[in-house]
Write a protein that holds these residues in place. Structure first.
Motif, PDB file in Angstrom:
ATOM      1  N   LEU A 194     -67.383   9.541 -39.166  1.00 28.69           N
ATOM      2  CA  LEU A 194     -66.763   8.219 -39.174  1.00 28.69           C
ATOM      3  C   LEU A 194     -66.905   7.607 -37.788  1.00 28.69           C
ATOM      4  CD1 LEU A 194     -64.916   6.146 -40.674  1.00 28.69           C
ATOM      5  CD2 LEU A 194     -62.974   7.402 -39.772  1.00 28.69           C
ATOM      6  N   ARG A 224     -62.794  10.402 -49.742  1.00 23.47           N
ATOM      7  CA  ARG A 224     -64.175  10.290 -50.192  1.00 23.47           C
ATOM      8  C   ARG A 224     -64.940  11.582 -49.898  1.00 23.47           C
ATOM      9  NH1 ARG A 224     -68.404   6.284 -47.358  1.00 23.47           N
ATOM     10  NH2 ARG A 224     -66.980   4.632 -47.977  1.00 23.47           N
ATOM     11  N   ASP A 272     -76.477  12.514 -48.084  1.00 31.34           N
ATOM     12  CA  ASP A 272     -75.748  11.497 -48.822  1.00 31.34           C
ATOM     13  C   ASP A 272     -75.191  10.433 -47.851  1.00 31.34           C
ATOM     14  OD1 ASP A 272     -74.013  10.023 -50.430  1.00 31.34           O
ATOM     15  OD2 ASP A 272     -73.585  11.769 -51.688  1.00 31.34           O
ATOM     16  N   ALA A 273     -75.597   9.181 -48.030  1.00 32.79           N
ATOM     17  CA  ALA A 273     -75.193   8.126 -47.088  1.00 32.79           C
ATOM     18  C   ALA A 273     -73.683   7.897 -47.118  1.00 32.79           C
ATOM     19  CB  ALA A 273     -75.934   6.833 -47.394  1.00 32.79           C
ATOM     20  N   GLU A 288     -58.769   6.949 -46.759  1.00 26.05           N
ATOM     21  CA  GLU A 288     -59.842   6.629 -47.699  1.00 26.05           C
ATOM     22  C   GLU A 288     -61.067   7.507 -47.457  1.00 26.05           C
ATOM     23  OE1 GLU A 288     -60.531   3.672 -50.066  1.00 26.05           O
ATOM     24  OE2 GLU A 288     -58.493   4.441 -50.306  1.00 26.05           O
ATOM     25  N   PHE A 289     -61.466   7.568 -46.189  1.00 24.29           N
ATOM     26  CA  PHE A 289     -62.701   8.284 -45.859  1.00 24.29           C
ATOM     27  C   PHE A 289     -62.545   9.776 -46.143  1.00 24.29           C
ATOM     28  CE2 PHE A 289     -65.885  10.163 -42.933  1.00 24.29           C
ATOM     29  CZ  PHE A 289     -67.006   9.551 -43.468  1.00 24.29           C
ATOM     30  N   HIS A 317     -55.188   3.772 -43.224  1.00 25.91           N
ATOM     31  CA  HIS A 317     -55.902   3.477 -44.461  1.00 25.91           C
ATOM     32  C   HIS A 317     -57.344   3.988 -44.393  1.00 25.91           C
ATOM     33  CE1 HIS A 317     -57.293   1.288 -47.964  1.00 25.91           C
ATOM     34  NE2 HIS A 317     -58.235   0.720 -47.221  1.00 25.91           N
ATOM     35  N   VAL A 318     -58.039   3.697 -43.279  1.00 29.45           N
ATOM     36  CA  VAL A 318     -59.439   4.091 -43.113  1.00 29.45           C
ATOM     37  C   VAL A 318     -59.581   5.610 -43.164  1.00 29.45           C
ATOM     38  CG1 VAL A 318     -61.296   4.231 -41.393  1.00 29.45           C
ATOM     39  CG2 VAL A 318     -60.225   2.031 -41.877  1.00 29.45           C
ATOM     40  N   GLU A 327     -69.838   6.615 -42.369  1.00 28.08           N
ATOM     41  CA  GLU A 327     -69.305   5.259 -42.499  1.00 28.08           C
ATOM     42  C   GLU A 327     -68.985   4.713 -41.125  1.00 28.08           C
ATOM     43  OE1 GLU A 327     -69.453   2.357 -44.146  1.00 28.08           O
ATOM     44  OE2 GLU A 327     -68.989   3.607 -45.892  1.00 28.08           O
ATOM     45  N   TRP A 350     -64.505  -1.173 -38.168  1.00 30.76           N
ATOM     46  CA  TRP A 350     -63.883  -1.726 -36.960  1.00 30.76           C
ATOM     47  C   TRP A 350     -62.356  -1.678 -37.105  1.00 30.76           C
ATOM     48  CZ3 TRP A 350     -68.389  -1.687 -34.936  1.00 30.76           C
ATOM     49  CH2 TRP A 350     -69.499  -2.250 -35.581  1.00 30.76           C
TER      50      TRP A 350
END
Lengths: 318, 163
Positions: B66, B128, B101-102, B124-125, B120-121, B106, B109
């Motif tokens: 990240l 994933r 895997d792209a 979420e990440f 949140h970021v 991620e 900003w």
């Protein structure tokens, strides 16, 4: 043959003012060409051009920086010259470009595959308009030129030198196709298949750095991070991951600069299809930045600059 | 509770000193709960991040990477993140051809005041990456290697990583 004669007389006219002119001559056998450094008129007799003159001679330009030299280029090679000039890596006034109108070069691996047995020493090659007659061990094999044409020539959009002080030959038409079946087939694979492919392919790599040394845009030479100990980007471990990492270094340092001359793949002694990576990266560069390296003078490579508002980069929803 | 949860994956975060690292700090000061899989590396600016840092992490076995910097136009050094944006976007688009895997990479900003956005970021990440599972290694162990390791373990020598 008139194209060759025209080229010879053009070189003869300019040779006096130049340190040397880089062209091609016959290599160790009739099937292979090798670079020729023309310093005197006598050297001119050995000059050859045509489908066997595969090398991108722009690779040598940076080594002669500061000296006046001439270089013979095909359409694809001329893109490398433009990119070098655009990046101030060579001085435009120091080089005399003898541009050719090229109707395609051969791929040596394809010839090897098309011949019945390992050719070994090739005695003679006769080049017709559509075919090559190759004589090996007293036997003559006729190959269709379209069968052994290099991949890059099948999608060539710039057969005539874009930059040239002297343009020699009659202008050729660009190829009709603009994508290669092998590329599309590879891109359509799943991530797992691609990973397995690169694991297998990169295990063949012997990290000889021939791809780097043949690359006209790889100009760091002795300062390449792949061979530096401090910082240590790559270990000496010859595992697929380290080999892949080296390719990633090459690709990322060429992002937006690669002119797709195919020298890396041609130089590879273990036939790794390196252009799969390069072509894919170039496609992304074209999509995002509408940029094709080496197609016009006074372009800035996209990663050397930025826009405050990027039209084509959209932040993903978070 | 063990210091290292076995279900944790390795996610490497490259955060710019001025915004996102501050944002992560704000999230911490605000006591926002967030997953702990992320290992943060602080860099002066997102423009300092060579895309090869990310590739190196992924090839060395990170399950996700990240990257976060200041919002465009808010860079402490005026233009670092504009360059970063171009490089990171290109890397993101390039990864599929390598078989990595792209979605494992991620970039985003986050500003220093956006503690909630940071939470949140990260959440979420991390989710994933957990859905994707551990990343396949680029240097797979062969069956012979695994058998040798199993034999070693059976003989009570343990595995090389745990002694």
């Amino acid at each position: 043959m008139s194209q060759l004669d025209d080229l010879k007389s053009a070189i003869k006219d300019r040779l006096g003012e130049l340190e040397c002119v880089i062209g091609w001559e016959q290599g160790y056998d009739a099937l292979h060409a090798t670079p020729l450094f023309i310093r005197t008129e006598a050297d001119l007799d050995r000059l050859v051009i045509g489908p066997l003159a595969v090398h991108n001679l722009a690779t040598y330009l940076t080594a002669y920086k500061g000296k006046k030299i001439g270089v013979v280029v095909k359409g694809c090679d001329s893109r490398s010259v433009i990119e070098l000039v655009n990046e101030n890596l060579v001085n435009r006034d120091d080089i005399v470009v003898f541009g050719l109108c090229c109707d395609g070069v051969v791929s040596q691996p394809k010839i090897r595959a098309a011949l019945p047995a390992d050719p070994g020493f090739v005695e003679s090659v006769t080049i017709g308009t559509d075919e090559l007659k190759i004589t090996v061990a007293g036997q003559t094999v006729t190959l269709k030129k379209s069968d052994v044409l290099a991949d890059k020539c099948r999608v060539c959009q710039h057969p005539n030198a874009i930059i040239a002080d002297v343009l020699i030959g009659t202008k050729q038409n660009p190829a009709g196709a603009n994508s290669l079946a092998c590329q599309e087939e590879f891109e359509a694979k799943s991530d797992a298949e691609k990973l397995a492919f690169w694991q297998e392919t990169m295990s063949r790599c012997i990290r000889c750095y021939a791809c780097r040394n043949a690359c006209p845009m790889c100009v760091c030479r002795d300062y390449c991070i792949a061979t530096s100990r401090d910082p240590l980007w790559l270990s000496q471990d010859n595992s697929p991951a380290e080999n892949m990492m080296f390719q990633m270094v090459h690709v990322s340092h060429l992002a937006g600069r690669c002119t797709e001359c195919g020298e890396c793949e041609r130089a590879c002694p273990v036939d790794i299809p390196l252009m799969l990576l390069r072509r894919y990266m170039n496609k992304q560069v074209k999509d995002v930045f509408e940029h094709q390296a080496g197609t016009a003078l006074d372009q800035t490579p996209p990663l050397f600059t930025f826009k405050v508002e990027e039209e084509r980069i959209h932040e993903r929803g978070w | 509770m063990p210091a290292q949860d076995i279900r944790e994956l390795r996610i490497v975060g490259f955060l710019c000193n001025w915004c996102s690292y501050g944002g992560a700090d704000t999230a911490g000061v605000g006591r926002f709960t967030q997953p702990t899989d992320l290992r943060i590396i602080r860099v002066p600016c997102s423009g300092r991040i060579d895309p090869l840092f990310i590739v190196r992490s992924l090839l060395n076995g990170a399950d996700g990477v990240l990257v976060s910097g200041c919002h465009p136009r808010d860079c402490h050094y005026a233009e670092g993140n504009f360059y970063a944006r171009r490089r990171l976007e290109l890397l993101k688009r390039f990864l599929p051809v390598t078989g990595i895997d792209a979605r494992r990479f991620e970039y985003t900003w986050v500003s220093a005041s956006e503690g909630q956005r940071w939470q949140h970021v990260v959440t979420e990440f991390t989710h994933r990456i957990h859905e994707l599972g551990p990343a396949p290694s680029f240097n797979p162990m062969s069956e012979v290697d695994w058998n040798a390791l199993a034999l070693q373990a059976a003989q009570g020598q343990g595995c090389p990583c745990h002694g």
